[in-house]
Design a protein around this motif. Sequence first.
Motif, PDB file in Angstrom:
ATOM      1  N   GLU A  30      22.791 -32.999  20.599  1.00 17.06           N
ATOM      2  CA  GLU A  30      21.722 -33.484  21.098  1.00 17.06           C
ATOM      3  C   GLU A  30      20.515 -33.841  20.203  1.00 17.06           C
ATOM      4  O   GLU A  30      19.689 -34.777  20.505  1.00 17.06           O
ATOM      5  CB  GLU A  30      21.327 -32.736  22.375  1.00 17.06           C
ATOM      6  N   ASN A  31      20.493 -33.143  19.209  1.00 22.22           N
ATOM      7  CA  ASN A  31      19.395 -33.636  18.270  1.00 22.22           C
ATOM      8  C   ASN A  31      19.692 -34.548  17.108  1.00 22.22           C
ATOM      9  O   ASN A  31      19.344 -34.675  16.038  1.00 22.22           O
ATOM     10  CB  ASN A  31      18.995 -32.243  17.530  1.00 22.22           C
ATOM     11  N   GLY A  32      21.247 -35.076  16.997  1.00 21.67           N
ATOM     12  CA  GLY A  32      21.762 -36.077  16.424  1.00 21.67           C
ATOM     13  C   GLY A  32      21.993 -35.293  14.952  1.00 21.67           C
ATOM     14  O   GLY A  32      22.359 -36.115  13.934  1.00 21.67           O
ATOM     15  N   THR A  33      22.341 -34.051  14.894  1.00 24.85           N
ATOM     16  CA  THR A  33      23.050 -33.383  13.664  1.00 24.85           C
ATOM     17  C   THR A  33      24.261 -32.707  13.855  1.00 24.85           C
ATOM     18  O   THR A  33      24.589 -32.477  14.868  1.00 24.85           O
ATOM     19  CB  THR A  33      21.935 -32.437  13.258  1.00 24.85           C
ATOM     20  N   ALA A  34      24.706 -32.478  12.816  1.00 24.62           N
ATOM     21  CA  ALA A  34      26.236 -31.865  12.672  1.00 24.62           C
ATOM     22  C   ALA A  34      26.086 -31.057  11.383  1.00 24.62           C
ATOM     23  O   ALA A  34      25.878 -31.612  10.486  1.00 24.62           O
ATOM     24  CB  ALA A  34      27.502 -32.717  12.903  1.00 24.62           C
ATOM     25  N   VAL A  35      26.710 -29.695  11.456  1.00 20.13           N
ATOM     26  CA  VAL A  35      26.905 -28.951  10.092  1.00 20.13           C
ATOM     27  C   VAL A  35      28.418 -28.631   9.913  1.00 20.13           C
ATOM     28  O   VAL A  35      28.909 -28.307  10.877  1.00 20.13           O
ATOM     29  CB  VAL A  35      26.018 -27.537  10.291  1.00 20.13           C
ATOM     30  N   ILE A  36      28.714 -28.432   8.686  1.00 15.28           N
ATOM     31  CA  ILE A  36      30.062 -27.867   8.255  1.00 15.28           C
ATOM     32  C   ILE A  36      29.524 -27.265   7.152  1.00 15.28           C
ATOM     33  O   ILE A  36      28.751 -27.365   6.231  1.00 15.28           O
ATOM     34  CB  ILE A  36      31.051 -28.827   7.750  1.00 15.28           C
ATOM     35  N   ASN A  37      30.138 -25.656   7.271  1.00 17.89           N
ATOM     36  CA  ASN A  37      29.965 -24.732   6.352  1.00 17.89           C
ATOM     37  C   ASN A  37      31.307 -24.599   5.558  1.00 17.89           C
ATOM     38  O   ASN A  37      32.476 -24.739   5.811  1.00 17.89           O
ATOM     39  CB  ASN A  37      29.487 -23.655   6.907  1.00 17.89           C
ATOM     40  N   SER A 119      18.733 -44.936  31.692  1.00 18.71           N
ATOM     41  CA  SER A 119      18.360 -44.455  30.218  1.00 18.71           C
ATOM     42  C   SER A 119      19.603 -43.662  30.067  1.00 18.71           C
ATOM     43  O   SER A 119      20.198 -43.195  30.889  1.00 18.71           O
ATOM     44  CB  SER A 119      17.127 -43.966  30.318  1.00 18.71           C
ATOM     45  N   ASN A 120      19.521 -43.228  28.941  1.00 21.73           N
ATOM     46  CA  ASN A 120      20.644 -42.248  28.354  1.00 21.73           C
ATOM     47  C   ASN A 120      20.261 -41.151  29.085  1.00 21.73           C
ATOM     48  O   ASN A 120      21.237 -40.338  29.150  1.00 21.73           O
ATOM     49  CB  ASN A 120      20.604 -42.092  26.901  1.00 21.73           C
ATOM     50  N   GLN A 121      19.162 -40.808  29.467  1.00 21.72           N
ATOM     51  CA  GLN A 121      19.153 -39.597  30.378  1.00 21.72           C
ATOM     52  C   GLN A 121      19.306 -39.544  31.749  1.00 21.72           C
ATOM     53  O   GLN A 121      19.105 -38.708  32.660  1.00 21.72           O
ATOM     54  CB  GLN A 121      17.481 -38.961  30.053  1.00 21.72           C
ATOM     55  N   GLY A 122      19.679 -40.597  32.136  1.00 15.20           N
ATOM     56  CA  GLY A 122      19.943 -40.961  33.561  1.00 15.20           C
ATOM     57  C   GLY A 122      18.861 -41.337  34.391  1.00 15.20           C
ATOM     58  O   GLY A 122      18.904 -41.563  35.705  1.00 15.20           O
ATOM     59  N   GLU A 123      17.630 -41.684  33.948  1.00 17.20           N
ATOM     60  CA  GLU A 123      16.661 -42.171  34.601  1.00 17.20           C
ATOM     61  C   GLU A 123      16.659 -43.614  34.842  1.00 17.20           C
ATOM     62  O   GLU A 123      17.159 -44.337  34.047  1.00 17.20           O
ATOM     63  CB  GLU A 123      15.041 -41.725  33.755  1.00 17.20           C
ATOM     64  N   VAL A 124      16.189 -43.980  36.029  1.00 14.78           N
ATOM     65  CA  VAL A 124      16.294 -45.429  36.485  1.00 14.78           C
ATOM     66  C   VAL A 124      15.105 -46.249  35.510  1.00 14.78           C
ATOM     67  O   VAL A 124      13.983 -46.051  35.612  1.00 14.78           O
ATOM     68  CB  VAL A 124      16.131 -45.730  37.906  1.00 14.78           C
ATOM     69  N   LEU A 125      15.673 -47.243  34.777  1.00 18.18           N
ATOM     70  CA  LEU A 125      14.667 -47.907  34.071  1.00 18.18           C
ATOM     71  C   LEU A 125      14.375 -49.175  34.637  1.00 18.18           C
ATOM     72  O   LEU A 125      13.181 -49.316  34.842  1.00 18.18           O
ATOM     73  CB  LEU A 125      15.366 -48.542  32.652  1.00 18.18           C
ATOM     74  N   VAL A 126      15.378 -49.795  35.492  1.00 17.81           N
ATOM     75  CA  VAL A 126      15.102 -51.003  36.263  1.00 17.81           C
ATOM     76  C   VAL A 126      15.846 -51.094  37.654  1.00 17.81           C
ATOM     77  O   VAL A 126      17.097 -50.810  37.128  1.00 17.81           O
ATOM     78  CB  VAL A 126      15.692 -52.343  35.459  1.00 17.81           C
ATOM     79  N   GLU A 127      15.468 -51.194  38.608  1.00 22.61           N
ATOM     80  CA  GLU A 127      15.870 -51.130  39.859  1.00 22.61           C
ATOM     81  C   GLU A 127      16.666 -52.382  40.167  1.00 22.61           C
ATOM     82  O   GLU A 127      16.348 -53.602  39.681  1.00 22.61           O
ATOM     83  CB  GLU A 127      14.895 -50.936  40.878  1.00 22.61           C
ATOM     84  N   LYS A 128      17.802 -52.123  40.845  1.00 22.08           N
ATOM     85  CA  LYS A 128      18.712 -53.269  41.283  1.00 22.08           C
ATOM     86  C   LYS A 128      17.890 -54.467  41.771  1.00 22.08           C
ATOM     87  O   LYS A 128      16.967 -54.340  42.639  1.00 22.08           O
ATOM     88  CB  LYS A 128      19.721 -52.764  42.286  1.00 22.08           C
TER      89      LYS A 128
END
Length: 266
Positions: A30-37, A119-128
């Motif tokens: 969710e932070n846009g990161t990935a790690v490999i060790n 939005s990506n978070q599921g919030e209504v940006l624009v109503e129908k």
Amino acid sequence: YSPDGAKDEAGNPVVRYEKDDLVAKLTTDENGTAVINNLPLGTYYLKEVVAGENFVLNTEQKEFTLTAEDDTQAVVYEGVTYKNERQKVSVSVEKKDSVTGEKLEGVIFGLYAAEDILSNQGEVLVEKDTLLEKKATDAKGTLTFDSDLPHGKYYVKEEVRKAGYLPNEEVWNVDATYENQNLAKIELNKEVENQPTETRITKTDATTGNELEGAKLQVIDKDGNVVEEWVSSKEEHVIYGLPEGSYTLHEELAPYEDGYVSASDV
């Protein structure tokens, strides 16, 4: 090669990964990161295979090398940064005369949301059914809405017709759902035709009622401008797309040679 320096029966260093082998698949959190060790030292390259919802795939292949400065360095760190462009949505309309094919300027269309835009978070940006933008066609009969549209479903309809044309009641449903990560822009275009009004004018012999040829006629608007000019024939004359208003039908030249005098203005 194997980081412990192991060798095979022929005395060659043991290969951990062949060139171009897939070493690992990483998925960002969710932070846009990935790690490999625990990678062996060496040179690797990273490439994006899935861009993530609403984004365009970044095809850049990024190479990095893990090298220890000395044998006291326990861990070697390396970071790679990728940037992704959000996929754009373009909605365009082309307006034409259904009879002549002429491009129509000044026709106003409205762009509406056909569903709640989230939005990506599921919030209504624009109503129908929210009106997002109104825009008029240009001299080429085209318009492209300026709104920076998120993915979703929309509809377009004619708001203000051009004078002299019948309104077009068609509603254009626009599906701008995210599908192809290799597409930088979703381009949606629609050609819309308008039926012009028809103004029909006949020139007849006052005695016989027959169509009269050879008269030069004009239609003049209230400002004195000649908007149509023609010579009468055996067929009625049709003017397409004449805007609403008051006009004068004027006979500029009567067929004198055939024994006719000029008619009064109408």
